[in-house]
Design a protein around this motif. Structure first.
Motif, PDB file in Angstrom:
ATOM      1  N   MET A   1      52.116  85.714  39.918  1.00  0.00           N
ATOM      2  CA  MET A   1      51.703  86.074  38.573  1.00  0.00           C
ATOM      3  C   MET A   1      51.192  87.512  38.570  1.00  0.00           C
ATOM      4  SD  MET A   1      51.660  85.080  35.626  1.00  0.00           S
ATOM      5  CE  MET A   1      51.314  83.539  34.936  1.00  0.00           C
ATOM      6  N   LEU A   7      51.132  85.402  32.114  1.00  0.00           N
ATOM      7  CA  LEU A   7      50.646  84.028  31.953  1.00  0.00           C
ATOM      8  C   LEU A   7      50.770  83.560  30.510  1.00  0.00           C
ATOM      9  CD1 LEU A   7      49.138  81.467  32.923  1.00  0.00           C
ATOM     10  CD2 LEU A   7      46.995  82.710  32.504  1.00  0.00           C
ATOM     11  N   TYR A 118      47.474  77.746  34.499  1.00  0.00           N
ATOM     12  CA  TYR A 118      47.084  78.766  35.478  1.00  0.00           C
ATOM     13  C   TYR A 118      46.541  78.103  36.750  1.00  0.00           C
ATOM     14  CZ  TYR A 118      44.309  82.364  37.777  1.00  0.00           C
ATOM     15  OH  TYR A 118      43.761  83.208  38.714  1.00  0.00           O
TER      16      TYR A 118
END
Length: 231
Positions: A1, A7, A118
């Motif tokens: 990421m 995200l 996440y």
């Protein structure tokens, strides 16, 4: 990421992120230029509990003021609410500006989904989709908790605004059929500003939705007005 942007705009999170941006942009635009959208929505609600909200015309002023109010309560019991009406009532999508409640819910849904995907690194896979769908209920619960204190605030604010206006003798458009003791919703404009009030037929005669009406007098409890057809 690589970043927060990756995200929030990932496969799973992008739909809610975009929706939040649209809602925020709309509110910013309306605050800057004072231009609001205007819709009319009719919702038939009958409740088989201690209150009964019957065939209430609900007007969506600038997409923010749609409200289903307890002033629309009538005495007799009727059929049970449909499932989606129960959701609207229970999760505070009534008696509050609709866009306020809706935006709040979308934010909580988005926050839960973003944080969960996440932590589980599932923002771009099928497990993230499961999280996305599973977050609907907890976000509604959080939204109910957050918005409940605002119900009293908005009710007092709106009541104060309506009470300061002299509506007797003004014309408006009826948004739902009324007769006898049935309560309906009326839309009218005061200084180019649209407002909604609740009304009953002055002599109990039938007045149909869409007819132009004349406001005759206010009820003794100041919760609605008596009207008659203007034609």
């Amino acid at each position: 990421m690589n970043s927060l942007t990756d995200l929030v705009f990932s496969t799973v999170n992008a739909p809610l992120t975009i929706l939040l941006i649209v809602l925020g942009s709309y509110r910013l635009f309306t605050m800057l230029v004072g231009l609001d959208l205007d819709f009319d929505i009719d919702i038939d609600v009958d409740i088989d509990t201690d209150i009964d909200i019957d065939s209430t015309g609900v007007d969506l002023e600038d997409v923010t003021n749609i409200e289903l109010k307890k002033e629309a309560v009538v005495g007799e019991r009727r059929r049970k609410l449909k499932w989606w009406q129960v959701i609207l009532l229970y999760f505070n999508f009534v008696e509050l500006p609709f866009l306020f409640t809706f935006t709040s819910w979308i934010f909580f849904w988005w926050a839960i989904t973003v944080i969960s995907t996440y932590l589980t690194h599932s923002y771009n896979n099928s497990f993230g989709v499961i999280i996305f769908l599973s977050a609907i209920l907890p976000s509604l619960i959080l939204n109910k908790i957050f918005t409940t204190p605002f119900k009293v605030f908005f009710k007092k604010l709106e009541r104060k605004g309506v009470e300061s206006l002299d509506l007797i003798g003004r014309r408006g458009i009826l948004l739902s059929n009324i007769s006898q003791e049935k309560l309906g919703s009326v839309k009218l404009f005061v200084n180019s500003d649209p407002i909604n009030i609740y009304a009953k037929s002055l002599h109990g005669e039938e007045i149909k939705s869409g007819e132009e009406i004349l406001i005759i007098k206010e009820s003794s409890d100041k919760k609605f007005y008596y009207i008659q057809s203007y034609n």
